[in-house]
Design an enzyme around this catalytic site. Structure first.
Site, PDB file in Angstrom:
ATOM      1  N   LYS A 156       0.855  -1.182   0.000  1.00  0.00           N
ATOM      2  CA  LYS A 156       0.000   0.000   0.000  1.00  0.00           C
ATOM      3  C   LYS A 156       0.890   1.230   0.000  1.00  0.00           C
ATOM      4  O   LYS A 156       2.023   1.196   0.482  1.00  0.00           O
ATOM      5  CB  LYS A 156      -0.957   0.021   1.199  1.00  0.00           C
ATOM      6  CG  LYS A 156      -0.277   0.306   2.505  1.00  0.00           C
ATOM      7  CD  LYS A 156      -1.001   1.362   3.331  1.00  0.00           C
ATOM      8  CE  LYS A 156      -0.771   2.714   2.732  1.00  0.00           C
ATOM      9  NZ  LYS A 156      -1.130   3.831   3.640  1.00  0.00           N
ATOM     10  N   THR A 205       2.549   5.764   5.928  1.00  0.00           N
ATOM     11  CA  THR A 205       2.344   5.424   4.558  1.00  0.00           C
ATOM     12  C   THR A 205       2.687   4.040   4.036  1.00  0.00           C
ATOM     13  O   THR A 205       1.947   3.132   4.211  1.00  0.00           O
ATOM     14  CB  THR A 205       3.058   6.477   3.686  1.00  0.00           C
ATOM     15  OG1 THR A 205       2.210   6.681   2.642  1.00  0.00           O
ATOM     16  CG2 THR A 205       4.411   6.118   3.275  1.00  0.00           C
TER      17      THR A 205
END
Lengths: 404, 404
Positions: free
Chosen positions: B184, B195
């Protein structure tokens, strides 16, 4: 292009500097109806010093100025600047253009070519039509005047939305000593424009090597502490000329140093305030770092972060992005010792959002035009201040939609 | 949020990896109707290795994983990931959340806490409601399945516009060896989201230290060569698990190394293709540098330059900005030895725009979705390839207008 919302209300009253005269002309490098060349003439005995871009692809003019500053001379000097064409990445032809310009100034103004300093700012990679500039030299020579510094400031603009100038008059040993400077710059690089130019003049007396040391030291705390988009131009030039006309020796004089610093900082702030698309003037102050160098690293990481800059544009008190930027900077940092204030508002401390902080207080603060981000690393006594602007849609429009 | 124009047409067919099972659940950390927790269980004897963010403000989970990878164990292992909350900059409470999660996995799944690896991704600076995750552990344990990797890929998404996965099956000594990975990431930091997460699984047999060396080396040429906005997250995590179920030893096996590299590069490219606001996939290839490190410095300077990235967004073949980025990078460069191609089109050489170059050819090239910028420095044999995306209005909209 409309004028930056951060522009000063008026152009400053600048003191005339004895020993320096200016003229500007329209040579047709830029649009036909705009001045695009300025010539400054400096009296014999003027000390000249400079600071330049460190870019490996710097322009022919920058290389030429760097070589000439090493030559000691008491003769008169000249500064010749054109806007509209940067003469950068123009190969051997770029060197030829610089030589042709210097030779022409020698012929028309009677100045040793080793004392002619040129700069070009504008489009990269197109041949400089130096013959157009040379055709205007007689006019530039004839029109010299001590009061023309404001005209000179306008002639060096490219995508700047306002002319930039600052001055100081201080009393030293009962005599007035004057400093006046002009600058151009609008983003580290404007669209295809290679970029920041600064010229500062004073009637103080100071030797070349002392002047060079002074301007180098203060560049580190002024122009080297501003950033618009982290990009570095191929033409950045800062030059200072001390004519000595007052006879007042300012070597190691603290008042002169303070006044010079003030002029340099004022000009540096004006460059940020004309940053492409800028709507906020941002001061990032980092304290408590292990070293001053670490503080500057952290300050630049925050000031250059696209995520911090877009948050400020959106008036979003997004302190998590400041934490992120501190972390990525590479400088020594400890999550649990970090303290962040937005202005006077305590935002985060002890590895956590401050209990007193509210999103409403943060959001209200972010609506201001001047934003202070204060970061204390809690490790030592190193500090640094960096100035920047926000990153807005207008920046993208200027730089992405340039051709459309 | 609409799906990135650069997204792959379909989700890939992934091979099932013997020794690994997955399940996902909705714990209510994100919106109620989306899965936001995934649990992967790894068979006894699985080698686990990882690469993590170097951020000084990295999350509690990252610090915990780094400590645990140093512990050698033959027992079963678990990977527990939530989206919606990053557990970063959450102070001592963040450490407590990690401990609580690991303890709960030990109780319900019978796995040594030293073999439980957690990750959290999402909003920074808010307490992780770990009790909501713990409440779903029984369900996650009961629903384990080898075919659930696609469900796991969806559960770790935050602002990603598509789930990211890649797989390879290769024959080694006549036996099929499989690799499957999920990732991701959508910008180095999505809005408030901390993140990039990557999990790769294989049924090959390889010792922990060999696996660690392999994944570290290939991260340098894959995930460490992508950039969206130059920002670095507080939670970046890449982990690889080799179950050894095939009994095929892949230590120093070139075919396995190539296949692993291919999976890592595919996932890294997918992260760039889901970069915030991305409309172009950009490959910056630097050759002829003095060293590989210099080539990477130049490549990153080009790929991170806001002026280069906005020019690409505007389909502007603005090679002057590439020259600027080379010059500012700090790597050894010589204006007159530099050669720039856009794709196959020669743009600049010998310190000057190429005589054969036309703006029409450059502008036509820039209309493509995949842009190759090839820079040869003409100095040595160092090379590097960096992948990035363009910088668009949509990036500003996502990151500045997040609250409005």
């Amino acid at each position: 292009m409309s004028i930056s919302p951060l522009a000063p209300a008026t152009f400053p009253d600048l003191p005339a500097i004895e020993g320096v005269t200016f003229a500007a002309a329209s040579a047709g490098i830029k649009k036909a109806d705009r001045t695009d060349v300025m010539l400054a003439l400096l009296a014999p005995g003027t000390s000249v010093a400079g600071v330049f871009t460190r870019s490996a692809t710097r322009s022919a003019n920058v290389r030429d100025c760097q070589a000439k500053l090493a030559i000691v001379s008491e003769g008169p000097a000249a500064i010749l600047v054109n806007s509209g064409n940067s003469n950068a990445f123009t190969g051997k032809r770029g060197d030829d253009s610089v030589d042709a310009l210097c030779k022409a100034v020698t012929e028309i103004c009677g100045i040793d070519p080793a004392r002619v300093f040129t700069a070009s700012t504008g489009v990269i990679g197109q041949r400089l039509p130096h013959e157009k500039i040379i055709a205007k030299l007689e006019e530039l020579h004839a029109n010299q005047g001590a009061a023309n510094i404001g005209i000179a400031a306008k002639a060096i603009m490219t995508t700047d939305t306002f002319p930039k100038a600052a001055g100081e008059t201080i009393m030293i040993d009962g005599a007035p000593v004057k400093i006046a400077g002009i600058a151009k710059g609008s983003g580290m690089i404007a669209p295809d424009m290679a970029t920041m130019l600064v010229y500062i003049f004073t009637d103080a007396q100071i030797g070349q090597s002392d002047l060079q040391a002074l301007v180098t030291a203060h560049t580190d705390r002024t122009f080297n502490c501003i950033t618009v988009d982290s990009d570095t131009s191929t033409s950045d030039t800062l030059m200072i000329a001390a004519t000595g006309a007052t006879g007042v020796d300012v070597t190691d004089n603290a008042d002169f140093t303070d006044a010079l610093h003030s002029v340099m900082l004022d000009l540096a702030h004006q460059v940020v305030k004309d940053g492409e698309g800028a709507t906020k003037f941002v001061t990032v102050k980092v304290t408590g770092a292990s070293t001053d160098a670490d503080a500057k690293t952290v300050g630049l990481a925050i000031a250059n972060s696209p995520l911090v800059k877009t948050a400020i544009a959106g008036e979003d008190p997004n302190w998590g992005r400041v934490v992120m930027a501190v972390g990525k900077s590479g400088a020594a940092a400890d999550r649990d010792k970090l303290t962040i204030h937005f202005g006077e508002t305590l935002v985060a401390e002890e590895g956590w959002v401050a209990p007193s902080y509210t999103e409403e207080a943060g959001a209200a603060y972010m609506k201001q035009e001047n934003i202070d981000i204060n970061v204390d690393l809690g490790l030592g006594s190193g500090s640094s201040t960096i100035w920047t602007c926000d990153l807005t849609h207008q920046y993208i429009t200027i730089n992405a939609d340039y051709r459309s």
